[in-house]
Design an enzyme around this catalytic site. Structure first.
Site, short mmCIF file in Angstrom:
data_model
loop_
_atom_site.label_atom_id
_atom_site.label_comp_id
_atom_site.label_asym_id
_atom_site.label_seq_id
_atom_site.Cartn_x
_atom_site.Cartn_y
_atom_site.Cartn_z
N SER A 33 -7.67 -5.69 -10.91
CA SER A 33 -6.65 -5.20 -11.20
C SER A 33 -5.54 -6.19 -11.55
CB SER A 33 -5.94 -4.66 -9.94
OG SER A 33 -6.34 -3.27 -9.56
N THR B 201 -14.66 -2.91 -7.93
CA THR B 201 -14.81 -3.01 -6.20
C THR B 201 -16.45 -2.96 -5.74
OG1 THR B 201 -12.92 -1.86 -6.11
CG2 THR B 201 -13.99 -2.23 -4.17
N GLY C 50 -5.12 2.66 -7.56
CA GLY C 50 -5.79 3.70 -6.76
C GLY C 50 -6.37 3.28 -5.50
N ASP C 51 -6.72 4.49 -4.91
CA ASP C 51 -7.51 4.08 -3.50
C ASP C 51 -8.28 5.54 -3.09
OD1 ASP C 51 -7.65 2.20 -1.14
OD2 ASP C 51 -7.51 4.16 -0.14
N LYS D 288 0.72 -1.09 -0.06
CA LYS D 288 0.10 0.00 -0.02
C LYS D 288 0.85 1.20 -0.03
CE LYS D 288 -4.43 1.05 -0.01
NZ LYS D 288 -5.49 0.33 -0.38
#
Ligand code: NDP
Ligand code: 2IT
Length: 450
Positions: free
Chosen positions: A382, A210, A165-166, A126
């Protein structure tokens, strides 16, 4: 708790005493592993758990950029390369002012388990920065992303570490990051980032994955518990970002009645059902506030967020989908939801329920779809994007969506199987942790002391 687990947890508390979110994430996992660890006394001698909770590598770096007024601003960037046991480090980048080492490490730790559950060859990582993209111009975002990547590029690669991304990092940011990587490394390495735009190597259905995956998992979980159907159920969804929007879209497709969504400032309640096209216009196009919804639907209601207990959880619902951020469902909120008759919680965000909230739901027979399993559709897709980049061949939307659907079914079945084997009833929180841990522990034992 087993004495080895207790020892590891107390060491984690001491060593990381200024990292509350990381301790929380480790505590939540270790608390569920007792039945497995009891069966494997050999783990202690090879320090298997101690190695699990220590990142392989933690990188922190300076990110300076020049804002539109000509002033130089300095932020801190991170990449936590937590585990490469079963594949290259894989996980998103978060740009949000709250980002710190604790949040990076909790997210990286959770990612290891989530990625193992997908069944795909991806390790856990992360990254991110305490940069706030809100209110910044496109030029500022681009310069920040370029500066961030100028440092990050030396640590990543399609077989090394693959960010995505996040919160605060979407297709726009990934584009700027990819452009700078290509420029510095002088190579077209499509698989170095995922969540790319469709014109330069992105995958169809990654944007939706997601949220769609969360609803696929929810569908399976409800069906396995008395054949409950999403059709006609009332749903509330916190957040109005990537995960929340596509969870809403799929829930609507399945005939659910989504009545509330939120952002960090407050929530809207529309008893006639959320107008998702308007939410997309406000959030994806205008980058505005959720309160703007009332400019079009004046009969909807707006509740401002005034404390850590988000007003969205006061709304009566059958299914609650926290899709914003960590610890957004407190024990107080859990009590409100239960009192209002909630039947299921689907964690779209990472660690959105506090430990006390989760325990309260389980004690009150509320089904909980845990984040590591329920939001794994994003990272799984992903990995499908990486495959397509390697094959130099693209799948159709339906092909990707159908793979995603199968992956979510399989993740649910792994959680259910672990529950059955260890007599956990429908505690899928424990089931998910155990299913992932068993696979990872096997890989760790096989690879020697590293
Ligand atoms: P976005 O940036 O697209 O959206 C985030 C949403 O959550 C916004 O509505 C934002 O409101 C709200 N939010 C963010 N921080 C806070 C906060 N501290 N308090 C209240 N609301 C907040 O992010 P994503 O939708 O991508 O991510 C949402 C969650 O899902 C995160 O926990 C992320 O880790 C997780 N996740 C994301 C995946 C993905 O593929 N993107 C995959 C798996 C999990 P505002 O705009 O006001 O800040
Ligand atoms: O939390 C997550 O799983 C993500 N933000 C997605 C990570 C990814 O690599 O797609």
């Amino acid at each position: 708790m087993n004495s080895y687990l207790e020892k590891v947890l107390s060491e984690v508390r001491v060593k990381n005493n200024n990292e509350p979110e990381f301790i929380q994430a480790v505590d939540e996992v270790l608390a569920t592993l007792e039945p497995v660890v009891n069966k494997h006394p050999e783990y202690e001698n090879i320090a298997l758990l101690e190695r699990f909770v220590e990142p392989e590598r933690l990188i922190s770096f300076r990110v300076p950029y020049v804002n539109d007024e000509g002033k130089t601003i300095v932020h801190r960037g991170y990449r936590v390369q937590f585990s490469s046991l079963i594949g290259p480090y894989k996980g998103g980048l978060r740009f949000h002012p709250s980002v710190n080492q604790s949040i990076m490490k909790f997210l990286g730790f959770e990612q290891i388990f989530k990625n193992a559950l997908t069944g795909l060859p991806i390790g856990g990582g992360k990254g991110g920065s305490d940069f706030d993209p809100k209110g910044k111009s496109d030029g500022e975002i681009m310069r920040f992303c370029q500066s961030f990547m100028t440092e990050l590029q030396r640590h990543i690669g399609q077989d090394v570490d693959v960010p995505a991304g996040d919160i605060g990092v979407g297709e726009r940011e990934i584009g700027y990051l990819f452009g700078q990587y290509k420029r510095i490394r002088d190579v077209y390495e499509g698989g170095v980032l995922t969540g790319k735009g469709l014109t330069y190597g992105g995958s169809l259905a990654r944007k939706e994955a997601t949220g769609f995956g969360l609803i696929y998992f929810m569908r399976e979980m409800l069906n396995a518990n008395g054949g409950i159907n999403l059709n006609g159920k009332t749903v509330t969804i916190s957040g109005a970002g990537n995960v929340a929007i596509y969870a809403c879209q799929k829930a609507l497709e399945y005939g659910a009645n989504v009545v509330a969504m939120s952002d960090s400032k407050g929530c809207i309640y529309d008893k006639y059902g959320i107008d998702l096209d308007l939410i997309k216009q406000i959030k994806e196009v205008e980058r505005g506030r959720i309160s703007d919804y009332l400019k079009v639907h004046s009969d909807a209601e707006y509740f401002e967020a005034e404390s850590e207990d988000s007003p969205i959880w006061n709304i009566k619902t059958d299914i609650a989908l926290p899709c914003a951020t960590q610890n957004e469902v407190t024990l107080n909120s859990a009590k409100k939801l239960v009192a209002n008759g909630v039947i299921a919680i689907g964690e779209g965000a990472n660690m959105p329920c506090t430990k006390e909230a989760t325990e309260y739901f389980l004690k009150n027979s509320v089904l909980v779809a845990p984040a590591k399993a329920a939001n794994a559709g994003g990272v799984a897709t992903s990995a499908i994007e990486m495959s397509q980049n390697s094959m130099r061949y693209y799948l159709t939307f339906d092909e990707v969506d159908s793979k995603l659907n199968n992956i979510m079914i399989n993740i649910f079945l792994s959680c259910k199987k672990a529950c059955e084997e260890y007599n956990l009833g429908n505690n899928y929180v424990a089931g998910a942790n155990i299913a992932a841990f068993r696979k990872l522990a096997k890989a760790m034992k096989a690879q020697g002391i590293v």
